[in-house]
Design an enzyme around this catalytic site. Structure first.
Site, PDB file in Angstrom:
ATOM      1  CG  HIS A 115      -3.471   4.253 -13.603  1.00 45.68           C
ATOM      2  ND1 HIS A 115      -4.018   2.514 -13.172  1.00 45.68           N
ATOM      3  CD2 HIS A 115      -2.594   3.999 -14.884  1.00 45.68           C
ATOM      4  CE1 HIS A 115      -3.889   2.224 -15.426  1.00 45.68           C
ATOM      5  NE2 HIS A 115      -2.714   3.285 -15.599  1.00 45.68           N
ATOM      6  CB  CYS A 142     -10.545  23.034  -2.047  1.00 47.51           C
ATOM      7  SG  CYS A 142      -9.409  23.850  -1.391  1.00 47.51           S
TER       8      CYS A 142
END
Length: 242
Positions: A115, A142
């Site tokens: 995961h 970002c």
């Protein structure tokens, strides 16, 4: 515990699969118990692609709290024993449903994270990597393109990482002994790997607080025992020799 030690001695290729119950000994909550992360919560409303795209505040707050909860958390005795067993040749691979990175912190090298991992972030737009310390600082932009920084985990609605799945399938097929630690075996495809190993002739051991649907297929089952306790006592038997 001597039975588990005997199975480890007899095995040429031992594979371990861990779930949330592996990390409760480090103080992290599981997912589906009365005090788990999904108690009174809808996973699709918090940990899904839809949540990230349309309910970003809820998505961010959920993962910010999870990242903050990891601060100061250390691998527990069970993690360290598995890492030692890998070094000693008793364990060849760890498949984990956990995203906390504690197996790697303990020293396990051969791991498959089904995961993903919450230990890092990446930009959902351009893929640029970032430190997860940005989340507690409420910094989600970002630095390259201004896109949204998200955890390196697999969300509901996304495909599991091909490399991790392929590794898990290959390891299940190779296993002489398959240990299931702290998972209810209710989430596919992880729930399939123990059965695949068993069908290939592996011995199956399950250590979980509550019964699982695979218990009847297992060669050895431990319920209500702490994983670290079972592993510690088995390790003592291993170190004492046959």
């Amino acid at each position: 515990m001597s039975e588990l030690a005997d199975l480890l001695r007899e095995s040429n290729h031992t594979v371990v699969m861990t779930g949330a119950g592996m990390s409760t000994g480090s103080g992290l909550p599981d997912f589906r118990s009365n005090t788990g992360l999904w108690q009174n919560r809808d996973p699709a409303a918090l940990a899904s692609v839809d949540a990230m795209e349309h309910h970003r505040d809820d998505f961010f707050e959920f993962y910010r709290s999870r990242i903050e909860a990891l601060h100061g958390v250390e691998p527990n005795e069970g993690h360290r024993i598995l890492a030692d067993w890998e070094k000693q040749g008793w364990v060849q691979n760890v498949i984990t449903q956990n995203a906390d990175g504690l197996h790697q912190q303990a020293g396990s090298r051969n791991t498959a994270e089904l995961h993903g991992s919450i230990a890092g972030l990446h930009c959902h737009s351009c893929g640029h990597p970032a430190e997860n310390s940005r989340y507690p600082d409420y910094d989600t932009a970002c630095p390259v393109c201004g896109g949204f920084l998200r955890p390196n985990i697999v969300l509901f609605g996304e495909i599991l990482p091909e490399k991790a799945i392929t590794t898990a399938q290959q390891e299940a097929a190779r296993a002489d002994l398959f240990l299931v630690l702290g998972t209810s075996l209710t989430v596919a495809p992880a729930s399939h790997f123990p059965l695949e190993a068993k069908q290939q002739g592996a011995r199956l051991v399950i250590i979980n607080q509550t019964p699982t649907e695979m218990d009847e297929e297992a060669d050895l089952v431990f319920h209500g025992e702490k994983i670290s306790t079972v592993l510690r006592e088995a390790d003592a038997c291993l170190q004492d020799g046959p």
